[in-house]
Motif scaffolding. Sequence first.
Motif, short mmCIF file in Angstrom:
data_model
loop_
_atom_site.label_atom_id
_atom_site.label_comp_id
_atom_site.label_asym_id
_atom_site.label_seq_id
_atom_site.Cartn_x
_atom_site.Cartn_y
_atom_site.Cartn_z
N UNK A 21 0.81 -1.21 0.00
CA UNK A 21 0.00 0.00 0.00
C UNK A 21 0.84 1.26 0.00
N UNK A 22 2.15 1.15 0.16
CA UNK A 22 2.95 2.33 0.46
C UNK A 22 4.25 2.35 -0.32
N UNK A 23 4.48 3.41 -1.08
CA UNK A 23 5.76 3.65 -1.75
C UNK A 23 6.42 4.83 -1.04
N UNK A 24 7.47 4.61 -0.25
CA UNK A 24 8.10 5.70 0.50
C UNK A 24 8.63 6.79 -0.43
N UNK A 25 8.40 8.03 -0.08
CA UNK A 25 8.81 9.17 -0.90
C UNK A 25 10.31 9.41 -0.77
N UNK A 26 10.99 9.58 -1.91
CA UNK A 26 12.42 9.92 -1.98
C UNK A 26 13.26 9.04 -1.06
N UNK A 27 12.96 7.75 -1.08
CA UNK A 27 13.56 6.81 -0.14
C UNK A 27 15.08 6.77 -0.23
N UNK A 28 15.63 6.56 -1.43
CA UNK A 28 17.07 6.43 -1.57
C UNK A 28 17.79 7.70 -1.16
N UNK A 52 4.36 12.00 -4.44
CA UNK A 52 5.68 12.60 -4.20
C UNK A 52 5.86 13.91 -4.93
N UNK A 53 4.94 14.26 -5.83
CA UNK A 53 5.14 15.40 -6.73
C UNK A 53 5.43 16.71 -6.01
N UNK A 54 4.79 16.95 -4.88
CA UNK A 54 4.95 18.22 -4.19
C UNK A 54 6.01 18.18 -3.10
N UNK A 55 6.73 17.08 -2.97
CA UNK A 55 7.71 16.93 -1.88
C UNK A 55 8.88 17.89 -2.02
N UNK A 56 9.32 18.41 -0.89
CA UNK A 56 10.52 19.24 -0.81
C UNK A 56 11.37 18.72 0.34
N UNK A 64 8.21 10.55 -9.23
CA UNK A 64 6.85 11.05 -9.36
C UNK A 64 6.00 10.07 -10.17
N UNK A 65 6.60 9.47 -11.21
CA UNK A 65 5.88 8.47 -12.01
C UNK A 65 5.51 7.26 -11.16
N UNK A 66 6.42 6.87 -10.27
CA UNK A 66 6.18 5.71 -9.41
C UNK A 66 5.17 6.03 -8.32
N UNK A 81 13.66 18.64 -4.92
CA UNK A 81 12.43 18.00 -5.36
C UNK A 81 12.67 16.53 -5.70
N UNK A 82 11.61 15.74 -5.84
CA UNK A 82 11.77 14.36 -6.29
C UNK A 82 12.13 14.32 -7.77
#
Length: 331
Positions: A16-23, A313-317, A307-309, A301-302
């Motif tokens: 259910x969860x794809x962590x944002x900017x994980x790497x 994540x699109x608005x992440x800073x 963002x495609x994945x 930004x990501x």
Amino acid sequence: MTEAHYPQTGKDAKDRHVPVMLDRCLDLLAPAISRPQAVVIDGTLGMGGHSEAMLERFPDLTLIGIDRDLMAHQLAGERLQRFGDRFIPVHAVYDEIPRAMAEAGVTGVDGVLFDLGVSSMQLDERERGFAYSYDAPLDMRMDGTEELTAASVVNEYEEFELRRIIRQWGEEKFASRIAQKIVAARVTKPFETTGELVKVIQQAVPVAAQRKGGHPAKRTFQALRIEVNHELDALERAIPEAISALNLGGRCVAMSYHSLEDKIVKRAFTARATSSAPKGFPVELEEHKPELKIITRGAEPPTESEIEENSRAASAKLRAVEKIKVTKAPR
């Protein structure tokens, strides 16, 4: 206090969860949390995606997972159970770092991660009332044991209070019109669901603005969520607490999703990364030297692939700092 009742999802947290900017988060934290017997705080545990990746990548790491959401603890706890006592969950708000550290029996940490805002889990659980895209009870509590709900706010706040929070927390230019419509509508029938509120907001926002400004309820829902959960007040306290908790060489990484969060993070980081020497002072004394070093160039930004994945994540800073001076002994 009311008791929290959460539905069984039937889905594993991983699915259910794809962590944002994980790497990028892990790479920024790595110099600090790869040290022997390092301790890291995940201040926004959520479904445990970032936490799982940290515990897997750094086998000597102990992680303190903070979240106010009991459902998050249930899901993350199942996901992270295999790490045994390397994972220490704490039911708290992220500004309660000193209490979390005390419960974990540590006096300083090597890293802190914040993934701010509403979580994927909270958006996906329709019964929680965070999303404007489907009808649900008007709730929006991150901690279901708290009393204040979005329904309480829209049904009980004075018009001037509604106008203030919608303008301030939602950065909504039609705040006055929306507040007026809400107050007028609730006279006939108190608001109970998100769908009822969305209809009133749509009536208040001009059609032309709806065509080019995204969903008309987006900013009002953001404002209500922030008000119900006191998010920005907690964040104002949380960032200084995180900085104070860091050992020398420790790092703090924070991801924001709207300008109000990012401004708080930027202001707190910049203040502690700036010399306190008086203007024109000929020598920078040790006590004037900055406590932090900023290790990101502005707000990162990501990537397009991220963002495609994961469209959320699109608005992440992302911003990150390193502790380069200890001003007082860690707790």
